[in-house]
Design a protein around this motif. Structure first.
Motif, PDB file in Angstrom:
ATOM      1  N   ALA A  37     -15.354 -51.501  24.472  1.00 24.09           N
ATOM      2  CA  ALA A  37     -15.695 -52.878  24.111  1.00 24.09           C
ATOM      3  C   ALA A  37     -14.966 -53.854  25.035  1.00 24.09           C
ATOM      4  N   ASP A  38     -15.664 -54.889  25.475  1.00 22.98           N
ATOM      5  CA  ASP A  38     -15.104 -55.855  26.417  1.00 22.98           C
ATOM      6  C   ASP A  38     -14.409 -56.984  25.636  1.00 22.98           C
ATOM      7  N   VAL A  39     -13.289 -56.643  25.005  1.00 21.88           N
ATOM      8  CA  VAL A  39     -12.597 -57.613  24.151  1.00 21.88           C
ATOM      9  C   VAL A  39     -11.092 -57.585  24.414  1.00 21.88           C
ATOM     10  N   PHE A  76     -16.004 -58.387  15.100  1.00 30.20           N
ATOM     11  CA  PHE A  76     -15.416 -59.726  14.969  1.00 30.20           C
ATOM     12  C   PHE A  76     -14.961 -60.254  16.334  1.00 30.20           C
ATOM     13  N   LEU A  77     -14.300 -59.426  17.112  1.00 29.28           N
ATOM     14  CA  LEU A  77     -13.813 -59.862  18.428  1.00 29.28           C
ATOM     15  C   LEU A  77     -14.972 -60.184  19.360  1.00 29.28           C
ATOM     16  N   PRO A  83     -12.780 -66.599  25.551  1.00 25.79           N
ATOM     17  CA  PRO A  83     -11.407 -66.473  25.033  1.00 25.79           C
ATOM     18  C   PRO A  83     -10.842 -67.769  24.452  1.00 25.79           C
ATOM     19  N   LEU A  84     -11.138 -68.890  25.087  1.00 24.31           N
ATOM     20  CA  LEU A  84     -10.615 -70.152  24.573  1.00 24.31           C
ATOM     21  C   LEU A  84     -11.204 -70.467  23.210  1.00 24.31           C
ATOM     22  N   ASP A  85     -12.509 -70.264  23.064  1.00 23.00           N
ATOM     23  CA  ASP A  85     -13.149 -70.487  21.764  1.00 23.00           C
ATOM     24  C   ASP A  85     -12.575 -69.540  20.713  1.00 23.00           C
ATOM     25  N   PHE A  86     -12.326 -68.305  21.124  1.00 19.31           N
ATOM     26  CA  PHE A  86     -11.780 -67.340  20.168  1.00 19.31           C
ATOM     27  C   PHE A  86     -10.384 -67.766  19.706  1.00 19.31           C
ATOM     28  N   VAL A 393      -2.504 -56.013  33.504  1.00 21.77           N
ATOM     29  CA  VAL A 393      -2.996 -56.623  34.749  1.00 21.77           C
ATOM     30  C   VAL A 393      -4.431 -57.135  34.591  1.00 21.77           C
ATOM     31  N   ASN A 394      -5.123 -56.684  33.566  1.00 23.65           N
ATOM     32  CA  ASN A 394      -6.500 -57.121  33.324  1.00 23.65           C
ATOM     33  C   ASN A 394      -6.582 -58.327  32.399  1.00 23.65           C
ATOM     34  N   ASN A 395      -5.429 -58.903  32.074  1.00 22.38           N
ATOM     35  CA  ASN A 395      -5.407 -60.048  31.151  1.00 22.38           C
ATOM     36  C   ASN A 395      -4.307 -61.016  31.565  1.00 22.38           C
ATOM     37  N   SER A 396      -4.694 -62.111  32.161  1.00 20.86           N
ATOM     38  CA  SER A 396      -3.727 -63.101  32.639  1.00 20.86           C
ATOM     39  C   SER A 396      -3.448 -64.197  31.627  1.00 20.86           C
TER      40      SER A 396
END
Length: 492
Positions: A37-39, A76-77, A83-86, A393-396
């Protein structure tokens, strides 16, 4: 296994060790997203906020029992791909100050006072009955690009790159990715703002470091030595400079202090504690403030861990340079609606011990502190400069959520409506004055109060400088108050 986290919340460091003790935070097992999942970002945000967020117990979607299984959690995710909206969706509806940044490195740099800036600090005001807005210069930072240009406090501007500023375009024109812009200037004639042909070109400089001590001088007023400090941000990297300013006040024989925080949006909690000590006391047995966390975290701290006493030294545990204190029992504070978080904390923390004469406007009302969270689950998401290689490294993305409140020695913390002034006085666009000059209206009013004079000065305000936004609130640091003290805590 339990991890003992030695948290220096904010920008500093923490260490991890193991123990077989049975007590610690019982953090219920959190769900995991379905493989593939891309979350990644949403998963980090939810887990970090589920653990640390001050209002975790008041947000149903952050509940420990919200999801029956991993698949429901993943759904849910995935429902909020941005991401900002989440992040915004999992905040408490009364939270006005938590924020995120898609580049945690930029966030961390700004917490140290490092940013991209042209050095012009200004307020924005909306024209009555119009979407158009104008700006006025509050101050210019030394050694900046603006300091080399023909622009100064009190100047008015209405246009950027030839476009009239309005509610819809001011963010992109003034705070966008553009490094250069040209301000179209204006002037005040008989209470009316009129455009002029004058233009000022400004360039933003990378890695600009703001010295928060804009003015520091001892005034001789009728034979009385009055210290005046204009302090515009609580930055730990300038604690020594702040202490040196008080050393000069002490050497000058200052017996009164005017603390000007009219434009100070906050910053380091520890710097506020050090400033309070420089003003009032270095008695390390005297309580300055006490923290309140969410239910998961609060009970795990001892009373001593939750309490911050006045300091005798600049470093941790009262080490380092001895604090220079004026030992005052009364202080005159200039504060406005632009004064927030750590500025208000100093006022509230001193209130049980010091007579505070607040001149200006009601402050913003931000009494919660925050910490910096990144995608480092083994570090329980707390940013640590020594663990940079452990961050995903995949999440800044970095988060700066509110995680607690501070109360003073009397237990008072409820100032979400702001701290009201003893003496109401707004800044006047037609008479802003020169900062540090004894005739500048707010400073002059404080001097009158010190001298007990029946002033013949006219303090009436013709054009109130009532801003809806300031340049300082459009930086990643905003009006953040971040905790930067050592704490030990167990997380199972």
């Amino acid at each position: 296994m339990k991890k003992y986290l030695f948290l220096l919340l904010g920008l500093l460091l923490f260490t991890i060790s193991c123990s077989d003790d049975d007590d610690g935070i019982t953090n219920p097992e959190t769900p995991d997203p379905t493989p593939g999942a891309d979350v990644t970002v949403q998963n980090f945000m939810w887990k970090a906020m589920n653990l640390w967020y001050f209002w975790q117990g008041e947000v149903p979607n952050l509940s420990d029992t919200r999801f029956a299984n991993d698949a429901e959690y993943t759904t849910f995710l995935e429902a909020t791909p941005d991401p900002l909206d989440f992040y915004n969706s999992i905040q408490f509806n009364e939270d006005r100050f938590s924020f995120s940044n898609d580049d945690y490195e930029e966030l961390v740099s700004n917490l140290s006072g490092v940013s991209k800036s042209n050095g012009l600090e200004f307020g924005l005001i909306q024209f009555s009955g119009s979407n158009d807005i104008f700006g006025f210069v509050q101050y210019v930072l030394p050694d900046s690009d603006a300091s080399t240009k023909d622009i100064q406090r009190g100047d008015i501007f209405t246009r950027v790159d030839g476009q009239q500023l309005n509610i819809d375009n001011y963010i992109s024109l003034l705070f966008g990715s553009n490094n250069n812009y040209v301000l179209g200037m204006a002037e005040i004639n008989n209470g009316t703002i009129t455009d002029t042909s004058k233009e000022v070109s400004l360039t933003k400089i990378e890695n600009f470091v703001e010295n928060p001590i804009l003015v520091s001088e001892t005034l001789d007023v009728g034979g009385e030595k009055v210290a005046y400090l204009m302090y515009n941000r609580f930055l730990g990297s300038f604690n020594e400079e702040l202490n040196n300013a008080f050393a000069q006040f002490v050497a000058d024989g200052a017996t009164q202090l005017i603390l000007d925080m009219r434009y100070n949006p906050g910053g380091s909690v520890n710097s506020s504690r050090l400033l309070a000590s420089m003003i009032h006391s270095t008695d390390t047995d005297k309580l300055y403030i006490r923290q309140r966390w969410n239910a998961k975290i609060q009970s795990q701290f001892s009373a001593a861990q939750l309490e911050d006493n006045f300091a005798s030294g600049i470093g941790n545990n009262n080490t380092g340079s001895p604090i220079n204190t004026l030992g005052l029992n009364k202080v005159y504070v200039l504060a406005t609606n632009d004064s927030a978080s750590a500025s208000e904390l100093v006022m509230n923390g001193l209130a049980p011990y010091v007579d505070i004469v607040h001149i200006g406007e009601t402050t913003r009302g931000k009494n919660e502190f925050s910490i910096t969270l990144v995608d480092d689950p083994n570090g329980d998401y707390i940013y640590n400069s020594n663990r940079e290689n452990q961050i995903n490294v995949n999440n800044s993305w970095g988060l700066q959520p509110l995680v607690g409140r501070n109360e003073n020695a009397d237990g008072f913390f409820d100032y979400t409506d702001g701290l009201p002034p003893n003496i109401v006085l707004q800044e006047d666009l037609e008479n802003l004055g020169t900062l540090g000059d004894i005739n500048e209206p707010l400073l002059a009013r404080a001097i009158d109060e010190i001298m007990g004079a029946v002033s013949k000065k006219d303090f009436s305000v013709k054009m109130p400088a009532k801003t809806f936004m300031s340049s300082r609130l459009m930086t990643p640091l905003k009006d953040n108050m971040y905790l930067d003290k050592p704490l030990e805590i167990n997380i199972k």
